[in-house]
Motif scaffolding. Structure first.
Motif, mmCIF file in Angstrom:
data_model
loop_
_atom_site.group_PDB
_atom_site.id
_atom_site.type_symbol
_atom_site.label_atom_id
_atom_site.label_comp_id
_atom_site.label_asym_id
_atom_site.label_seq_id
_atom_site.Cartn_x
_atom_site.Cartn_y
_atom_site.Cartn_z
ATOM 1 N N LEU A 1 -4.692 4.511 3.760
ATOM 2 C CA LEU A 1 -5.071 5.242 2.554
ATOM 3 C C LEU A 1 -4.996 4.324 1.337
ATOM 4 C CD1 LEU A 1 -5.790 8.213 1.642
ATOM 5 C CD2 LEU A 1 -3.422 8.329 0.842
ATOM 6 N N GLY A 2 -3.929 3.532 1.260
ATOM 7 C CA GLY A 2 -3.786 2.603 0.148
ATOM 8 C C GLY A 2 -4.847 1.528 0.148
ATOM 9 N N SER A 3 -5.288 1.117 1.331
ATOM 10 C CA SER A 3 -6.290 0.064 1.433
ATOM 11 C C SER A 3 -7.697 0.564 1.140
ATOM 12 C CB SER A 3 -6.241 -0.545 2.842
ATOM 13 O OG SER A 3 -7.197 -1.563 2.988
ATOM 14 N N LEU A 4 -8.014 1.786 1.568
ATOM 15 C CA LEU A 4 -9.385 2.286 1.487
ATOM 16 C C LEU A 4 -9.631 3.279 0.354
ATOM 17 C CD1 LEU A 4 -10.109 2.885 5.293
ATOM 18 C CD2 LEU A 4 -10.610 0.844 3.914
ATOM 19 N N ILE A 5 -8.652 4.098 0.021
ATOM 20 C CA ILE A 5 -8.838 5.193 -0.932
ATOM 21 C C ILE A 5 -7.981 5.014 -2.185
ATOM 22 C CG2 ILE A 5 -8.719 7.685 -1.288
ATOM 23 C CD1 ILE A 5 -10.843 6.886 0.748
ATOM 24 N N ASN B 1 0.822 -1.206 0.000
ATOM 25 C CA ASN B 1 0.000 0.000 0.000
ATOM 26 C C ASN B 1 0.856 1.257 0.000
ATOM 27 O OD1 ASN B 1 -2.724 -0.993 -0.012
ATOM 28 N ND2 ASN B 1 -2.422 -1.702 2.079
ATOM 29 N N ALA B 2 1.906 1.265 0.821
ATOM 30 C CA ALA B 2 2.776 2.433 0.894
ATOM 31 C C ALA B 2 3.519 2.651 -0.423
ATOM 32 C CB ALA B 2 3.777 2.273 2.047
ATOM 33 N N GLN B 3 3.898 1.574 -1.081
ATOM 34 C CA GLN B 3 4.542 1.704 -2.389
ATOM 35 C C GLN B 3 3.601 2.378 -3.378
ATOM 36 O OE1 GLN B 3 5.826 -2.193 -3.613
ATOM 37 N NE2 GLN B 3 7.164 -2.456 -1.847
ATOM 38 N N ARG B 4 2.358 1.950 -3.385
ATOM 39 C CA ARG B 4 1.396 2.510 -4.335
ATOM 40 C C ARG B 4 1.105 3.988 -4.030
ATOM 41 N NH1 ARG B 4 -1.718 -1.071 -3.706
ATOM 42 N NH2 ARG B 4 -3.291 -0.269 -2.278
#
Length: 375
Positions: free
Chosen positions: A200-204, A153-156
């Motif tokens: 944020l990466g998981s939800l948005i 997620n942080a990478q994205r």
């Protein structure tokens, strides 16, 4: 927004980053999900959650996590448990090497640290199975250490914010993305910041159909400004899935079925399974089963019926499993364990005590549903 995209080279744009960090922290404080390990941020709870979440979706992890914590509430409980108990509790999450490494790490924590998980990132990384990501996650979430966490997620999120044009798994990309996350992180707020990025990466900021209009840091997002969100992050080419045909035998005798335990190394190490194996080119599933049982157990069998076919994906493989009911012919042959490390005759209702790969477990459920406890 155009100013955010036209501020020169990416690596020189990280100096004014604190507004991004504070915006993310503020958003997380207001919008975080009430996940169980967030109640107290107990180091053991954080560690277990992070290991389970590796390559596994949150929705699948939550029930496993709750059951695991109820059964193994402390590091000491994991260290003392049998590997069979741990594997059975983990069954269905996959990547079973994580379980063996988890227990080795727990045993070292008990021996070297009196059962207390170390708080320094370097000390965490010296434990079995704990790599850079897990060490950073435990150090920051459980102990508040100011270290960035670079998960998928942080990478994205960071690649989109920077409109980063290179594959995110490259060494240079990993270094740059970790650097910018560290720059964006408000001092003393690592716990909230790292979780904000992951949340944020998981939800948005999802891989597909991101909710950019709801993003708290859209004003700083270069990919949004450049209309390249759908093309970030740049991923490496995925390896092709390999199709494999497998035949297994539910070998029956006197109300019991035979199961065998895989070696402690290799794919699905230490799990139990029905005997059988991969088909050779040109073989029928029935021919495969006869050959495999002769090779693995030194026996000949009569196939008394086909039970089912199961399709299952695992890592890089698409598995097509054919399951047959069979009996020894002649009936009094001794079984020789030529590839497995242990073999047992077990009634159907007793199979729930052993850890199996997912496809085998699906077969067991089918057998128990269709025939009760009679093989």
């Amino acid at each position: 927004m155009s100013d955010a995209h036209d501020t020169g080279p990416v690596v020189n744009a990280i100096a004014p980053a604190p507004p991004i960090g504070f915006a993310l922290v503020g958003w997380f404080v207001q919008n975080q999900r009430p996940l169980p390990w967030r109640r107290h941020y107990d180091p053991y709870a954080v560690w277990i959650s992070e290991v389970m979440l590796q390559q596994t979706q949150m929705s699948k992890v939550l029930p496993y996590y709750e059951r695991w914590m109820a059964r193994f509430p402390t590091v000491q409980a994991v260290a003392k448990a049998s590997l069979e108990e741990l594997l059975r509790a983990w069954e269905g999450l996959g990547y079973y090497g994580r379980v063996r490494q988890l227990q080795k790490a727990a045993q070292e924590i008990v021996t070297l640290y009196g059962g207390n998980i170390p708080w320094e990132e370097e000390a965490l990384r010296r434990l079995p199975g704990i790599g850079p990501y897990t060490a950073a996650a435990v150090a920051s979430l459980a102990f508040g250490r100011d270290v960035p966490v670079l998960d998928g997620n942080a990478q994205r999120v960071s690649a989109r914010l920077l409109d980063w044009p290179k594959p995110v798994k490259d060494a240079e990309s990993q270094r740059i993305l970790r650097q910018v996350l560290e720059e964006w992180m408000p001092s003393g707020r690592a716990r909230e910041f790292n979780q904000a990025v992951m949340e944020l990466g998981s939800l948005i900021c999802k891989p597909k159909k991101p909710r950019c209009t709801q993003c708290p840091v859209r004003a700083w997002c270069r990919a949004y400004a450049a209309d390249t969100v759908a093309h970030r992050p740049v991923a490496p080419r995925r390896p092709l899935m390999q199709a494999i045909t497998v035949a297994v035998g539910v070998l029956c005798d006197n109300g019991k079925v035979f199961i065998q335990k895989r070696p402690p190394q290799g794919l699905m190490a230490g799990l139990w399974e029905f005997p059988g194996g991969k088909a050779h080119e040109g073989e029928t599933p029935e021919e495969t089963l006869h050959r495999e049982l002769a090779e693995e157990l030194g026996v000949t069998v009569t196939i008394t019926g086909k039970i089912t076919e199961i399709r299952h994906a695992i890592t890089r493989y698409r598995l097509h499993l054919h399951a047959f009911r069979c009996v020894l012919n002649p009936p009094d042959q001794p079984l020789e364990l030529r590839s497995a490390v242990q073999g047992l005759w077990v009634p159907l209702e007793g199979l729930d005590q052993y850890a199996f790969p997912s496809a085998n477990r699906r077969l067991i459920r089918m057998l128990q549903t269709r025939q009760g406890t009679t093989p």
